[in-house]
Design a protein around this motif. Sequence first.
Motif, PDB file in Angstrom:
ATOM      1  N   ALA A 166       3.448  11.143   0.125  1.00  0.00           N
ATOM      2  CA  ALA A 166       4.511  10.465   0.879  1.00  0.00           C
ATOM      3  C   ALA A 166       4.417   8.952   0.720  1.00  0.00           C
ATOM      4  CB  ALA A 166       4.433  10.859   2.355  1.00  0.00           C
ATOM      5  N   LEU A 167       3.197   8.418   0.821  1.00  0.00           N
ATOM      6  CA  LEU A 167       3.008   6.968   0.680  1.00  0.00           C
ATOM      7  C   LEU A 167       3.341   6.513  -0.737  1.00  0.00           C
ATOM      8  CD1 LEU A 167       2.052   4.205   1.692  1.00  0.00           C
ATOM      9  CD2 LEU A 167      -0.310   4.942   1.219  1.00  0.00           C
ATOM     10  N   ALA A 168       2.872   7.258  -1.736  1.00  0.00           N
ATOM     11  CA  ALA A 168       3.124   6.882  -3.125  1.00  0.00           C
ATOM     12  C   ALA A 168       4.614   6.855  -3.434  1.00  0.00           C
ATOM     13  CB  ALA A 168       2.406   7.851  -4.062  1.00  0.00           C
ATOM     14  N   ALA A 169       5.356   7.819  -2.888  1.00  0.00           N
ATOM     15  CA  ALA A 169       6.798   7.862  -3.140  1.00  0.00           C
ATOM     16  C   ALA A 169       7.478   6.611  -2.586  1.00  0.00           C
ATOM     17  CB  ALA A 169       7.390   9.119  -2.520  1.00  0.00           C
ATOM     18  N   ARG A 170       7.044   6.156  -1.427  1.00  0.00           N
ATOM     19  CA  ARG A 170       7.660   4.970  -0.821  1.00  0.00           C
ATOM     20  C   ARG A 170       7.278   3.695  -1.579  1.00  0.00           C
ATOM     21  NH1 ARG A 170       6.850   5.643   5.626  1.00  0.00           N
ATOM     22  NH2 ARG A 170       8.262   3.834   5.690  1.00  0.00           N
ATOM     23  N   THR A 227      -4.737  -2.500   2.357  1.00  0.00           N
ATOM     24  CA  THR A 227      -5.494  -2.935   3.536  1.00  0.00           C
ATOM     25  C   THR A 227      -4.831  -4.132   4.200  1.00  0.00           C
ATOM     26  OG1 THR A 227      -7.479  -2.276   2.318  1.00  0.00           O
ATOM     27  CG2 THR A 227      -7.799  -3.632   4.285  1.00  0.00           C
ATOM     28  N   LYS A 228      -4.154  -4.949   3.394  1.00  0.00           N
ATOM     29  CA  LYS A 228      -3.673  -6.242   3.870  1.00  0.00           C
ATOM     30  C   LYS A 228      -2.268  -6.138   4.488  1.00  0.00           C
ATOM     31  CE  LYS A 228      -7.447  -8.048   2.027  1.00  0.00           C
ATOM     32  NZ  LYS A 228      -7.966  -6.963   1.182  1.00  0.00           N
ATOM     33  N   LEU A 229      -1.283  -6.771   3.891  1.00  0.00           N
ATOM     34  CA  LEU A 229       0.037  -6.892   4.512  1.00  0.00           C
ATOM     35  C   LEU A 229       0.757  -5.564   4.663  1.00  0.00           C
ATOM     36  CD1 LEU A 229       0.884 -10.119   2.582  1.00  0.00           C
ATOM     37  CD2 LEU A 229       1.008  -9.964   5.066  1.00  0.00           C
ATOM     38  N   ILE A 230       0.544  -4.625   3.734  1.00  0.00           N
ATOM     39  CA  ILE A 230       1.244  -3.346   3.836  1.00  0.00           C
ATOM     40  C   ILE A 230       0.748  -2.568   5.035  1.00  0.00           C
ATOM     41  CG2 ILE A 230       1.482  -1.078   2.720  1.00  0.00           C
ATOM     42  CD1 ILE A 230       1.818  -2.565   0.076  1.00  0.00           C
ATOM     43  N   GLY A 231      -0.581  -2.443   5.190  1.00  0.00           N
ATOM     44  CA  GLY A 231      -1.121  -1.788   6.383  1.00  0.00           C
ATOM     45  C   GLY A 231      -0.782  -2.593   7.627  1.00  0.00           C
ATOM     46  N   GLY A 232      -1.111  -3.868   7.599  1.00  0.00           N
ATOM     47  CA  GLY A 232      -0.629  -4.801   8.608  1.00  0.00           C
ATOM     48  C   GLY A 232      -1.388  -4.868   9.909  1.00  0.00           C
ATOM     49  N   HIS A 233      -2.392  -4.000  10.118  1.00  0.00           N
ATOM     50  CA  HIS A 233      -3.045  -3.977  11.427  1.00  0.00           C
ATOM     51  C   HIS A 233      -4.571  -4.017  11.333  1.00  0.00           C
ATOM     52  CE1 HIS A 233       0.986  -2.395  12.151  1.00  0.00           C
ATOM     53  NE2 HIS A 233       0.841  -2.744  13.403  1.00  0.00           N
ATOM     54  N   SER A 234      -5.121  -4.285  10.157  1.00  0.00           N
ATOM     55  CA  SER A 234      -6.574  -4.361   9.957  1.00  0.00           C
ATOM     56  C   SER A 234      -7.299  -3.101  10.438  1.00  0.00           C
ATOM     57  CB  SER A 234      -7.158  -5.596  10.668  1.00  0.00           C
ATOM     58  OG  SER A 234      -6.702  -6.784  10.069  1.00  0.00           O
ATOM     59  N   ASP A 235      -6.662  -1.939  10.231  1.00  0.00           N
ATOM     60  CA  ASP A 235      -7.292  -0.689  10.673  1.00  0.00           C
ATOM     61  C   ASP A 235      -7.301   0.383   9.588  1.00  0.00           C
ATOM     62  OD1 ASP A 235      -4.602  -0.067  10.621  1.00  0.00           O
ATOM     63  OD2 ASP A 235      -4.449   0.433  12.757  1.00  0.00           O
ATOM     64  N   LEU A 280      -1.573   6.039   8.113  1.00  0.00           N
ATOM     65  CA  LEU A 280      -1.483   4.738   8.776  1.00  0.00           C
ATOM     66  C   LEU A 280      -0.689   3.742   7.936  1.00  0.00           C
ATOM     67  CD1 LEU A 280      -5.132   4.255  10.147  1.00  0.00           C
ATOM     68  CD2 LEU A 280      -3.066   4.627  11.505  1.00  0.00           C
ATOM     69  N   ALA A 281      -0.873   3.784   6.626  1.00  0.00           N
ATOM     70  CA  ALA A 281      -0.144   2.854   5.756  1.00  0.00           C
ATOM     71  C   ALA A 281       1.355   3.133   5.785  1.00  0.00           C
ATOM     72  CB  ALA A 281      -0.679   2.939   4.331  1.00  0.00           C
ATOM     73  N   CYS A 282       1.739   4.405   5.859  1.00  0.00           N
ATOM     74  CA  CYS A 282       3.167   4.729   6.002  1.00  0.00           C
ATOM     75  C   CYS A 282       3.715   4.159   7.297  1.00  0.00           C
ATOM     76  CB  CYS A 282       3.364   6.248   5.962  1.00  0.00           C
ATOM     77  SG  CYS A 282       3.309   6.969   4.306  1.00  0.00           S
ATOM     78  N   ARG A 283       2.914   4.223   8.352  1.00  0.00           N
ATOM     79  CA  ARG A 283       3.330   3.616   9.627  1.00  0.00           C
ATOM     80  C   ARG A 283       3.494   2.115   9.467  1.00  0.00           C
ATOM     81  NH1 ARG A 283      -1.167   2.338  13.858  1.00  0.00           N
ATOM     82  NH2 ARG A 283      -1.481   0.917  12.094  1.00  0.00           N
ATOM     83  N   GLY A 284       2.549   1.463   8.771  1.00  0.00           N
ATOM     84  CA  GLY A 284       2.650   0.021   8.565  1.00  0.00           C
ATOM     85  C   GLY A 284       3.870  -0.375   7.761  1.00  0.00           C
ATOM     86  N   LEU A 285       4.227   0.444   6.768  1.00  0.00           N
ATOM     87  CA  LEU A 285       5.393   0.138   5.941  1.00  0.00           C
ATOM     88  C   LEU A 285       6.672   0.039   6.762  1.00  0.00           C
ATOM     89  CD1 LEU A 285       5.104   2.216   2.644  1.00  0.00           C
ATOM     90  CD2 LEU A 285       5.345  -0.253   2.845  1.00  0.00           C
ATOM     91  N   ALA A 286       6.748   0.790   7.846  1.00  0.00           N
ATOM     92  CA  ALA A 286       7.972   0.815   8.644  1.00  0.00           C
ATOM     93  C   ALA A 286       8.349  -0.567   9.157  1.00  0.00           C
ATOM     94  CB  ALA A 286       7.817   1.794   9.810  1.00  0.00           C
ATOM     95  N   THR A 287       7.351  -1.401   9.435  1.00  0.00           N
ATOM     96  CA  THR A 287       7.625  -2.738   9.981  1.00  0.00           C
ATOM     97  C   THR A 287       7.366  -3.855   8.974  1.00  0.00           C
ATOM     98  OG1 THR A 287       5.376  -2.864  10.894  1.00  0.00           O
ATOM     99  CG2 THR A 287       7.109  -1.998  12.336  1.00  0.00           C
TER     100      THR A 287
END
Length: 404
Positions: A78-82, A218-226, A260-267
Amino acid sequence: MDPIEPFSAPRVSPAQAAPETICARPTLLAESTSVPLVPAPQLSVVYRFEGLDHVDAVYQRQADGFVYARDGHPNASALAARIAALEGAEAAAVCASGMAATAAVLLSELGSGDHIAFAEQLYGKTISLIDRELRRFGIEATGFDATRPDSLVAVLRDRTRLVMVETLSNPLLRLPDLPGLATIAKNAGAKLVVDHTFAPLLCRPLDLGASYVVHSGTKLIGGHSDLTLGLVAGSQEEMDRLRGIGSTFGLSGNPFESWLACRGLATLPLRSSRSCATALDLASRLSRSSAIRAVHYPGLPNHPDHDRARTVLQGGFGAIVTIDLGNRHRADAFIRNLRQIPFAPSLGDVATTLSHPATTSHRGQDPALLDRHGITPGLIRLSIGLEDPNDLAADLEQALAAVS
């Protein structure tokens, strides 16, 4: 081969099983005619099959499915497709970290006797991987100045297979001529690899001639340092090869952090827009401070790559601002006097942080190389988050006043 029917595991009534069996066997999720609004993390390491024909069909891609999480899982897919869609790529792959993503590209393309040309402005660990570790495998490497295309021409060889640069260099935010470098690499039979960690959404390196685009998720795409993840986008053929390499060398990303990265991509678009606007505001304010030797930000007119940035970058000039306070003592005093902005050696969080490149990201690098590219002991790299610009400015100003 007969069509593969949807797999349905047998249900065992608790009354028919011993307590040990009830505890040991997983319980299937309740069936539902409605679908979750948010896709769930699929944490299983391994997947069940009906029989040998079924497992053959999945391995041979005659049926959809997964086998083992190191080889692939739903959340990575799912993440790779986005990511592929965002980068305008045919496909993408998810790796365990940004360094794992870089390593996967290098391992996919390079062999003994090959040569890679790398920008001397790269992240310190990337330089260590290319210029130290790869040499143990008979792979040669030569650095060049990514802001001077002629310096790339000077280091190319018959066995040059890759050229690696960053969209915005770490930490001085230099923006190379990506189309020009891509043309030079192509004419030499090499592929351009672009580390796009500092500039997601601001441009598409593949559209500018790159063959691979790499992110530290890990950085801007994830966005939450988690989370810790790496991402690579490119052609379908390249990604098929890279996923195989990732599985063999154990470089694959895990399900929960992919989720988590898919969640970060939303914002990401909202965070990027806000951080870029605030970064430009703060860079302008900081450039007027007498306590600062230099401010590095491509949105400032005096930045050496400002004109190119105005053409190549869309929606802002990035979330990173780097300042030079002159020496380590003043940098340390500045860090210690900040009240709200923490010293945390990463970037891309929703909260503003700072780092000291000489002791963190570029620690242990050749002092002559650092001096050549202006990475001084007084350099501070700010990663701008979502706070009110005036609150950030107030904290920065009081810390600078204490240093002065």
